[in-house]
Design an enzyme around this catalytic site. Sequence first.
Site, PDB file in Angstrom:
ATOM      1  N   HIS A   9      11.347  -3.575  -8.559  1.00  0.00           N
ATOM      2  CA  HIS A   9      10.174  -4.171  -7.811  1.00  0.00           C
ATOM      3  C   HIS A   9      10.894  -5.012  -7.617  1.00  0.00           C
ATOM      4  O   HIS A   9      12.096  -6.268  -8.002  1.00  0.00           O
ATOM      5  CB  HIS A   9       9.105  -4.498  -8.396  1.00  0.00           C
ATOM      6  CG  HIS A   9       8.004  -5.363  -8.233  1.00  0.00           C
ATOM      7  ND1 HIS A   9       8.219  -6.527  -7.663  1.00  0.00           N
ATOM      8  CD2 HIS A   9       6.582  -4.593  -7.927  1.00  0.00           C
ATOM      9  CE1 HIS A   9       6.914  -6.484  -7.191  1.00  0.00           C
ATOM     10  NE2 HIS A   9       5.882  -5.544  -7.991  1.00  0.00           N
ATOM     11  N   ASP A  45      13.008  -4.569 -17.326  1.00  0.00           N
ATOM     12  CA  ASP A  45      11.468  -4.904 -16.583  1.00  0.00           C
ATOM     13  C   ASP A  45      10.059  -4.374 -16.886  1.00  0.00           C
ATOM     14  O   ASP A  45      10.386  -3.118 -16.766  1.00  0.00           O
ATOM     15  CB  ASP A  45      11.383  -5.230 -15.120  1.00  0.00           C
ATOM     16  CG  ASP A  45      10.370  -4.981 -14.565  1.00  0.00           C
ATOM     17  OD1 ASP A  45       9.353  -5.855 -15.159  1.00  0.00           O
ATOM     18  OD2 ASP A  45      10.560  -5.265 -13.198  1.00  0.00           O
ATOM     19  N   GLN A  85       5.128  -2.291 -16.168  1.00  0.00           N
ATOM     20  CA  GLN A  85       4.446  -1.145 -16.549  1.00  0.00           C
ATOM     21  C   GLN A  85       4.764   0.188 -17.464  1.00  0.00           C
ATOM     22  O   GLN A  85       4.575   0.170 -17.906  1.00  0.00           O
ATOM     23  CB  GLN A  85       5.320   0.358 -15.221  1.00  0.00           C
ATOM     24  CG  GLN A  85       5.256  -0.539 -13.440  1.00  0.00           C
ATOM     25  CD  GLN A  85       3.774  -0.488 -13.114  1.00  0.00           C
ATOM     26  OE1 GLN A  85       2.722   0.126 -13.488  1.00  0.00           O
ATOM     27  NE2 GLN A  85       3.404  -1.323 -11.696  1.00  0.00           N
ATOM     28  N   LYS A 116      -1.865  -5.800 -15.713  1.00  0.00           N
ATOM     29  CA  LYS A 116      -1.532  -4.814 -16.110  1.00  0.00           C
ATOM     30  C   LYS A 116      -1.704  -4.027 -17.180  1.00  0.00           C
ATOM     31  O   LYS A 116      -2.458  -2.674 -17.155  1.00  0.00           O
ATOM     32  CB  LYS A 116      -0.300  -3.881 -15.868  1.00  0.00           C
ATOM     33  CG  LYS A 116       0.287  -4.576 -14.430  1.00  0.00           C
ATOM     34  CD  LYS A 116       1.667  -4.332 -14.107  1.00  0.00           C
ATOM     35  CE  LYS A 116       2.896  -4.724 -12.654  1.00  0.00           C
ATOM     36  NZ  LYS A 116       1.405  -4.370 -11.219  1.00  0.00           N
ATOM     37  N   CYS A 143       6.126  -3.831  -3.221  1.00  0.00           N
ATOM     38  CA  CYS A 143       6.880  -4.811  -2.927  1.00  0.00           C
ATOM     39  C   CYS A 143       8.538  -3.792  -4.015  1.00  0.00           C
ATOM     40  O   CYS A 143       9.477  -4.419  -5.006  1.00  0.00           O
ATOM     41  CB  CYS A 143       6.619  -5.024  -4.437  1.00  0.00           C
ATOM     42  SG  CYS A 143       5.112  -6.482  -4.040  1.00  0.00           S
TER      43      CYS A 143
END
Length: 407
Positions: free
Chosen positions: A124, A201, A204, A227, A365
Amino acid sequence: MPHKFDLTAIRAEFPILSRQVNGHPLVYLDNAASAQKPDAVIDAMANQMRTAYANVHRGLHTLANETTEAYEAARETVRAFLNAPSADNVIFTKGSTEGINLVAAALGARIQPGDEIVLSIMEHHSNIVPWHFLRERHGAGLRWVGLTEDGSLDMDALRAAIGPKTKMVAVTHMSNVLGTVTDVAAITKLAHAAGAEILVDGSQAAVHLKVDVQALGCDWYVMTGHKLYGPTGIGALYGTSEALTRARPYQGGGEMIEVVETDRITYNTAPHKFEAGTPPILEAIGLGAALRWMGQFDAAEVAAHEHALYTRAREALRGINGLKVHGESPGKGAVLSFSLEGAHPHDLAQILDRYGVAIRAGHHCAQPLMQHLGVSATARASFALYNTLAEVDAFAEALAKARKMLV
C-alpha cells in the site's frame, strides 16, 4: 468462552446495515477500505463522553483518573490482541500510516546514502511513500520484490534482494488488493540474518488472521482501527523494546518529555515517548471496544465464514467471459479484486451502487502493483464477518446487470 457465531444477531449490532441505498438493501462489500461499526463501539465512545471525559495522564481529579484508566485499558486490550510482551510496546497512532511514518522517521536518523530498504511490489502507498522520503532526503535505495504467477510473494527474489546494505524490510502481512498472506516469520529470519529490521503492515491481516507479534519475531507491526470495526483516526504501532529504545521521538510536545529546560530536554520512556500532545482518547477507547467485541467470537468460525463468502463470490465470477481475478495465492484473505474486459472499474462500481452494492474501484493506493498487473485499476469486493451469502448473490446479480450495460 467464545460466543456462538450467530450471523443474524451480529448484523443486528450494526445499525447501518439496516439502511437502504437507491431503494435496495445495503450490501456493503468495501470492508478492506473501512469496516462498519457495531453498537459496542458507538456506545463505548458515547458513554465515555457522557460520563467520564477528561484529558489523560496529567490530571489528578476523578474524571481524569477514570479517563486515563479507560485509555490505558484500551492499550492493554491492543497488547493482548497482538500478544505483545508489555503494554509499553504498544504506541497509539492515528492509523497504520502514522505508525509507518514514525518508524521511517526513526530510521532516517541512522540511514546513510547507499543503504537499502526492501519492499514488495504489492505494498500500500502507506508502506511505500515514507520510504521514498528516505530515498529523496537521505540517499537510500529501494529494492523491489515481485510476485509469482498466482500473486504470492516471490521468496527467492526476496532472498536475493536482502543483503549487507539492507537496513529495513517493509512488507504487508496481507495485501489489500490480492488478499495474499505473506510468511512474516520466514521473512523476519531473512531480515535479521542480514542485520536489518523488519516492519510489517498488518492493516488487513489484523482483521482476518490471529496475530502474534512474538511468534512472528518482527521489530515493528502496524494496525489500524477503522478496518477492525473501530473508529477512524486511531491505530497502533507495536515495537520491540530494543527497537523503541533505538528510535528517536517522532513528534515533540506534551507527555513525551521528562524534563524541559531552556537549554536541554530529556525524553519520556515508551510508549509515552511517541505520543506527543493530547492523544486520540475517545478513539483509543473505541478501538479497545472493537477488539473486545471481535474477541467474543471464535476466530476459526469467523475465518471459515469469510472464506465461504469469498468462495461463493469466486465461483459466481468464474463463468463470466472477459473477467479476470487478480490474486489467487493459497490461503489468501477474503478480498476479491477483478477486471472486466471492456468495462472500467469505476463504471462497474457506479452501476453496482444503483443496486445498493458498495464495492471499491481504483488503484487501491497500490499503483506499483497495478503497473505490475498491467492494469490502471481494478474493482474489489472485500468481505467482513457480518456479510451474508445472500449479499454475495446480490453482488453477483448486480455485476451481471452491469456487464450487460457496459460490454
